[in-house]
Design a protein around this motif. Structure first.
Motif, mmCIF file in Angstrom:
data_model
loop_
_atom_site.group_PDB
_atom_site.id
_atom_site.type_symbol
_atom_site.label_atom_id
_atom_site.label_comp_id
_atom_site.label_asym_id
_atom_site.label_seq_id
_atom_site.Cartn_x
_atom_site.Cartn_y
_atom_site.Cartn_z
ATOM 1 N N TYR A 118 -4.694 7.656 -0.579
ATOM 2 C CA TYR A 118 -4.581 9.117 -0.630
ATOM 3 C C TYR A 118 -4.934 9.665 0.743
ATOM 4 N N GLU A 119 -4.002 10.353 1.355
ATOM 5 C CA GLU A 119 -4.176 10.877 2.698
ATOM 6 C C GLU A 119 -4.929 12.203 2.705
ATOM 7 N N ASP A 120 -5.936 12.315 3.546
ATOM 8 C CA ASP A 120 -6.631 13.594 3.673
ATOM 9 C C ASP A 120 -5.710 14.656 4.266
ATOM 10 N N GLN A 121 -4.670 14.222 4.937
ATOM 11 C CA GLN A 121 -3.691 15.154 5.501
ATOM 12 C C GLN A 121 -2.884 15.863 4.407
ATOM 13 N N ALA A 122 -2.954 15.358 3.191
ATOM 14 C CA ALA A 122 -2.194 15.944 2.090
ATOM 15 C C ALA A 122 -2.575 17.391 1.826
ATOM 16 N N VAL A 123 -3.815 17.753 2.106
ATOM 17 C CA VAL A 123 -4.274 19.108 1.809
ATOM 18 C C VAL A 123 -4.629 19.879 3.073
ATOM 19 N N LYS A 124 -4.251 19.354 4.202
ATOM 20 C CA LYS A 124 -4.604 19.957 5.490
ATOM 21 C C LYS A 124 -4.088 21.387 5.630
ATOM 22 N N SER A 125 -2.922 21.673 5.081
ATOM 23 C CA SER A 125 -2.318 22.997 5.250
ATOM 24 C C SER A 125 -2.905 24.059 4.310
ATOM 25 N N LEU A 126 -3.750 23.667 3.392
ATOM 26 C CA LEU A 126 -4.340 24.623 2.452
ATOM 27 C C LEU A 126 -5.596 25.260 3.033
ATOM 28 N N VAL A 169 0.872 -1.171 0.000
ATOM 29 C CA VAL A 169 0.000 0.000 0.000
ATOM 30 C C VAL A 169 0.911 1.224 0.000
ATOM 31 N N ILE A 170 0.753 2.064 -0.991
ATOM 32 C CA ILE A 170 1.570 3.270 -1.114
ATOM 33 C C ILE A 170 0.813 4.429 -0.482
ATOM 34 N N ASP A 171 1.404 5.039 0.500
ATOM 35 C CA ASP A 171 0.841 6.203 1.172
ATOM 36 C C ASP A 171 1.180 7.418 0.307
ATOM 37 N N TRP A 172 0.222 7.877 -0.483
ATOM 38 C CA TRP A 172 0.464 8.901 -1.510
ATOM 39 C C TRP A 172 -0.201 10.206 -1.117
ATOM 40 N N TYR A 173 0.555 11.272 -1.124
ATOM 41 C CA TYR A 173 0.049 12.592 -0.736
ATOM 42 C C TYR A 173 -0.261 13.481 -1.930
ATOM 43 N N ASN A 208 5.110 20.914 0.641
ATOM 44 C CA ASN A 208 6.026 20.192 1.535
ATOM 45 C C ASN A 208 6.924 19.239 0.751
ATOM 46 N N ASP A 209 6.935 17.959 1.113
ATOM 47 C CA ASP A 209 7.763 16.979 0.397
ATOM 48 C C ASP A 209 6.930 16.123 -0.558
ATOM 49 N N HIS A 210 5.738 16.595 -0.900
ATOM 50 C CA HIS A 210 4.835 15.802 -1.735
ATOM 51 C C HIS A 210 5.423 15.517 -3.111
ATOM 52 N N ALA A 211 6.102 16.483 -3.703
ATOM 53 C CA ALA A 211 6.670 16.288 -5.043
ATOM 54 C C ALA A 211 7.714 15.172 -5.032
ATOM 55 N N MET A 212 8.552 15.141 -4.016
ATOM 56 C CA MET A 212 9.565 14.092 -3.911
ATOM 57 C C MET A 212 8.905 12.726 -3.705
#
Length: 99
Positions: free
Chosen positions: A49-57, A12-16, A22-26
């Motif tokens: 897909y983590e909901d935390q990926a967009v938390k800072s927006l 399972v790939i934890d994808w942001y 942040n480090d999403h591009a890397m």
């Protein structure tokens, strides 16, 4: 290959997402490089897909970014999964015929 030898069927790939936050591009780039190796080893994969990926927006921007990320995932990850599923189906059906 070591994962396959250890008895794992997939990961399972934890994808942001595909954004530059942040480090999403890397992480996105590394995910793209990792999937072909999984395929070569005969391992399947799922993307979480983590909901935390967009938390800072800000409100509104978070939904827009999530939509972009999920659209990208649909266009790029699902065709890979479908191809892998068809290959697996061929392997099973051809091995079933020989018995």
């Amino acid at each position: 290959l070591l994962m396959k030898i250890a008895g794992l069927d997939g990961v399972v790939i934890d994808w942001y997402g595909a954004s530059a936050l942040n480090d999403h591009a890397m992480n996105h780039r590394n995910t793209q490089k990792f999937i072909p190796w999984l395929q070569k080893a005969g391992l399947s994969f799922a993307v979480c897909y983590e909901d935390q990926a967009v938390k800072s927006l800000k409100n509104g921007e978070d939904i827009q970014q999530a939509e972009k990320d999920l659209k990208w995932a649909e266009e790029h990850f699902l065709p890979i999964r479908a191809t892998s599923a068809r290959m697996a189906a061929r392997c099973f059906s051809s091995s079933d015929r020989s018995t």
